[in-house]
Scaffold this active site. Sequence first.
Site, PDB file in Angstrom:
ATOM      1  N   SER A  44      57.417 -56.967  77.479  1.00  0.00           N
ATOM      2  CA  SER A  44      58.489 -56.268  76.775  1.00  0.00           C
ATOM      3  C   SER A  44      57.984 -54.999  76.089  1.00  0.00           C
ATOM      4  O   SER A  44      57.373 -54.166  76.745  1.00  0.00           O
ATOM      5  CB  SER A  44      59.142 -57.244  75.798  1.00  0.00           C
ATOM      6  OG  SER A  44      60.473 -56.885  75.598  1.00  0.00           O
ATOM      7  N   HIS A  93      64.643 -62.978  79.839  1.00  0.00           N
ATOM      8  CA  HIS A  93      63.581 -62.102  79.328  1.00  0.00           C
ATOM      9  C   HIS A  93      62.503 -62.953  78.655  1.00  0.00           C
ATOM     10  O   HIS A  93      62.754 -63.563  77.615  1.00  0.00           O
ATOM     11  CB  HIS A  93      64.246 -61.172  78.306  1.00  0.00           C
ATOM     12  CG  HIS A  93      63.338 -60.177  77.690  1.00  0.00           C
ATOM     13  ND1 HIS A  93      62.817 -59.120  78.383  1.00  0.00           N
ATOM     14  CD2 HIS A  93      62.855 -60.065  76.420  1.00  0.00           C
ATOM     15  CE1 HIS A  93      62.067 -58.394  77.580  1.00  0.00           C
ATOM     16  NE2 HIS A  93      62.071 -58.949  76.384  1.00  0.00           N
TER      17      HIS A  93
HETATM   18  C1  GCU Z   1      64.451 -55.050  72.483  1.00  0.00           C
HETATM   19  C2  GCU Z   1      64.271 -53.642  73.013  1.00  0.00           C
HETATM   20  C3  GCU Z   1      63.457 -53.595  74.293  1.00  0.00           C
HETATM   21  C4  GCU Z   1      62.157 -54.355  74.125  1.00  0.00           C
HETATM   22  C5  GCU Z   1      62.439 -55.755  73.591  1.00  0.00           C
HETATM   23  C6  GCU Z   1      61.184 -56.553  73.233  1.00  0.00           C
HETATM   24  O1  GCU Z   1      65.271 -55.771  73.344  1.00  0.00           O
HETATM   25  O2  GCU Z   1      65.545 -53.083  73.182  1.00  0.00           O
HETATM   26  O3  GCU Z   1      63.169 -52.265  74.669  1.00  0.00           O
HETATM   27  O4  GCU Z   1      61.459 -54.394  75.334  1.00  0.00           O
HETATM   28  O5  GCU Z   1      63.190 -55.661  72.385  1.00  0.00           O
HETATM   29  O6  GCU Z   1      60.151 -56.000  72.987  1.00  0.00           O
HETATM   30  O7  GCU Z   1      61.314 -57.779  73.132  1.00  0.00           O
END
Ligand code: GCU
Length: 474
Positions: free
Chosen positions: A309, A450
């Site tokens: 992420s 995710h």
């Molecule tokens: C949020 C953000 C993302 C990121 C994510 C994370 O969703 O919008 O860009 O990748 O957090 O780091 O868990």
Amino acid sequence: MLPVQHPLLLSLKNHSRASTLLDRNREQKRIKKIGCLTNQQTFLQWIINQKIVYRWVFFMMTISSPALGQNYDEQRVPAYELPNPLHGENEKPIESAEAWVHRREQIIDSFEREMYGKSPTQKLEPQYEVTEDWTPALDGKAERKQVTIILSRQGSTSKIRVLLYRPIDHDQTVPVFVGLNFIGNASIHPEPRIRIHENWTIGSEDDGVIDHRATAASRGKKKSRWPLAQIINRGYAVATAHCGDIDPDFDDGFKNGIHPLFVDEFPPAKTSDAWGTIGAWSWGLSRILDYLEQEPKIDHTRAAVIGHSRLGKTALWAGAQDQRFAVVISNNSGCGGAALSRRKFGETVHRINTSFPHWFCANFKNYNQREEKLPVDQHMLIALIAPRPVYVASATEDLWADPKGEFLSLIYADPVYKLLGTHGLPINQMPAPDQPVHGTMGYHLRSGPHDITLYDWMQYLNFTDRHFNPDEPR
Ligand code: GCU
């Protein structure tokens, strides 16, 4: 400009509904946790205590509502043209590895100036304080070490606390995965001797984080993201540190974390192209690699930088800049990571700059809703890693991160990989879920949300084996 190939790839449209429902479910869970108003509190106190404003802002940030301009419909992806990594403006096309060296510098400059910001040029003399030397761990299968990298300059000091594991029975140096963690080293495994850091951290009460400080309840909370037993069993070491040790993940005008050490080079709020938090985290990964260069039990020439992420965005930028990272792995990195910005699918440049104004340099805000003006796009970030192996992974329900845009970045970086004499990506169609593809570039689309899971790690281990131990039978 690079002509964009036509919708050759698997459509992810059908997942949009699932993802929207998932976001809604998450929001409902959050609302349940808010609790009830007691008659001892004023309404205002209750609002403050329950962090309603914070929760509401967070909800607004992540919700997948079309009203906020987020697109999850493949049909609504605008027509776009990508800058060609092998053809700079007003220049001759790049046709040799020698010519690429100069073009590569140009692309790095563009990413620094317009997106992640420049990192400091000053070299520091770190001190390494070993707080635990190699000690048997993980039921005798591994050994663990904890070392603090102490960085001082301009009267300020920053400490990066690194946690290391390696297989215990290996006489030789072992390859290593280097990656940051979200809420502290103690969260990656419940072993009680892992030190709990004191720095500001993100994380919820469910994670054992109270008022932005990790507590004993955080031990092992993220262990599913770090399957140490399997990694060790395959003969690899792990080196990790809390991202907040390098820069706490909130917007303070770049005053805390590592920033004060370089206040002369980057006075806060004065430089529009100074490193943001992702730049600082990436720089920190290189400092961990500096340490590994002098750690006799680790083979720093076989270091795979990895992140999930926001930390996947970080791993890509670290791997792009620091060519000592032999393999680069991005897990669900999305916008500002592997996903093409010009597709405006899921999280957009405007959205990320609004929710996380500190992640990138100030100049990046010039591209809010103007992605087509960017001199680069994320396929060029992947191209900067060439010819070193790179792996991008997506998840079917993670439309916020735009799986198709992540895959396309590999496709459009492939000509650079081929120019540099590798096989690049062995496919030109997005593979079906759970069908990993491994060449010099690797990709998989995992079923599910995710996250970084054991399934993802097993693919990374297979991929790194292929590149680090090419002679072993498979
Ligand atoms: C949020 C953000 C993302 C990121 C994510 C994370 O969703 O919008 O860009 O990748 O957090 O780091 O868990």
